[in-house]
Write an enzyme that holds these catalytic residues in place. Sequence first.
Site, PDB file in Angstrom:
ATOM      1  N   LYS B  76     129.168   5.458 -27.303  1.00 38.66           N
ATOM      2  CA  LYS B  76     128.547   5.507 -25.973  1.00 38.66           C
ATOM      3  C   LYS B  76     128.387   6.958 -25.526  1.00 38.66           C
ATOM      4  CE  LYS B  76     129.175   3.419 -21.350  1.00 38.66           C
ATOM      5  NZ  LYS B  76     130.061   2.586 -20.501  1.00 38.66           N
ATOM      6  N   SER B 151     127.782  -1.602 -18.371  1.00 47.94           N
ATOM      7  CA  SER B 151     127.027  -0.401 -18.658  1.00 47.94           C
ATOM      8  C   SER B 151     127.008  -0.017 -20.139  1.00 47.94           C
ATOM      9  CB  SER B 151     127.598   0.769 -17.859  1.00 47.94           C
ATOM     10  OG  SER B 151     128.877   1.150 -18.362  1.00 47.94           O
ATOM     11  N   SER B 175     132.239  -3.152 -17.875  1.00 47.56           N
ATOM     12  CA  SER B 175     131.206  -2.506 -18.709  1.00 47.56           C
ATOM     13  C   SER B 175     131.411  -2.615 -20.213  1.00 47.56           C
ATOM     14  CB  SER B 175     131.088  -1.033 -18.342  1.00 47.56           C
ATOM     15  OG  SER B 175     130.401  -0.899 -17.128  1.00 47.56           O
TER      16      SER B 175
END
Lengths: 95, 485
Positions: B76, B151, B175
């Site tokens: 990420k 997310s 997330s």
Amino acid sequence: MAIDLKTVKHISKLARISVNDEKAKKLEKDLNSIFKWIEQLNELNTDKVEPLTSIAETKLRLRKDKILSENIRDEILKNSPKDNKDYFVVPKVVE
Amino acid sequence: MSNITDLSLNELVNNVKSKKISSKEITKAYVERSKKSNKLNTYIERTFDNALKNSEKFDNSPNLEKKLPGIPFAVKDLFCTKGVKTTASSKILENFIPTYESTITQNLWDAGAILLGKLNCDEFAMGSSNETSYFGNVISPISDNLVPGGSSGGSASALAAKLTPATIGTDTGGSIRQPASFTGTVGLKPTYGSCSRYGIVAFASSLDQAGPMTRNVKDCSLLLEVMSSFDPKDSTSVDFKRPNYFTGLNKNIKGKKIGIPKEYRVDGMPKEIDKLWEKGKEYLKDCGAEIVDISLPHTNYALPTYYIVAPAEASSNLARYDGVKYGLRADGENLIDMYEKTRSQGFGEEVKRRIMIGTYVLSSGYYDAYYLKAQKVRKLIKNDFDDVFKKVDAILTPSTPSSAFKVGEKSNDPVSMYLNDIFTVPVNLAGLPGISIPAGLDKNNYPLGLQIIGKPFDEQNILNIAYSMEEKINFKLNIKDWWIK
């Protein structure tokens, strides 16, 4: 507690985010719908409840006051948005 | 042998250790597949050439004692990677190249892993559908035009599409677990203080935790073992004896008491999810666990509490983006004007909205009514969990109140978007570990997940429960490579 346009402009000033009138109107609508939803917290009586400030129950640790990285000026300045090898450059602050 | 990209992380590790597959072969397979998958928009930064070089380097002098020997990883884009652009999916950090490495990614590289690239996410991890990224929406490999959740949407999409053997995300309100649930993958949010926050772009510091995202529970235990470490560089990192989650993984959950909280049966929840939850209970009983009805009475107040606490912390954390030392700078007539224009141009709509909420609830005259109130309700929510954990060993809930939705379906209504995290947010507020595992499909064949919540630092227990359930559920993610021409 409704949030009016004047308040939106005031918050944007505090947050250092410029908003034009059109954006401010949109934010007024969004914030009011969010805060209307948040208001449900007032159903709860919390007079005798201690606020929870942190999940971590440990006390903050102390460390030796020792320099761990030296001579990294160039690294620190590497991502500076205005090029200068010695300082961060900002608009004129003092007249 | 089957396709390299079809193998699980654990299978890849075993194959490298027994010298059946080289790091180069694995890395090449993932690079090639990733190159053909631009349509999903999972990558922000690709470091494919470096990854191939590093895999050759590994193969030339392989250290087979490592836990992730020569395994390529895309991560990420919220984790700072030294010398590799790190944007948090924001325009304000579009050209930011960190001069240091996050502890979590360092732990990965120390274990032998190799960086493939940086994955798209919601801007500053604020979103539940990966539609707030400055670099565009991420598409789920489950179906065209479907959101992967957020997310950590790029991470979930890349994992499910087999563009990385496993990955890492961050979870502030769901997330990791919500996108895992949307994409039929496994995602774990560790106990607050288990994984270091050093070098992760901060969103809400009292809630943020990094965690593993994998294709199965075994991989999840291996990756958590690598990620979790005591870190003096994170002031809230907890110094406890970390077990070997991977070797400790077992299916003996006989006699475990599993709580079913009645408040998680919310209005308008699709019948399929209710059914799935019932099935989950049956599976647990089959494994010898005991089902206990419990109550978490303040569940309904968790989301509004979160939407005060998280934006308040975010408005404070994001004050650092002022255009002075790094990141975007817009020209202004004076210093204040420069700040205001920089932040106005650099942040997207959702981030601005949350900074505004946070600034408002912390501002003079409103602090007690909102922020202090929320901290008190947060205490009540934590007390709920403390109480039930005197009676049960873990809690079973659905991961999300619905399956994945279409791009654009919820992006105009912030509150309806926020409701996605109704089952995951309480876990962050109480600092507990939670894992989402794939448990079935809805009528559209979109994946649905179940969440297991544990006591603080009891990750081994929820991993073992998940491991037992996984075998019974026997979920197969059947993704056709529709996005590859």
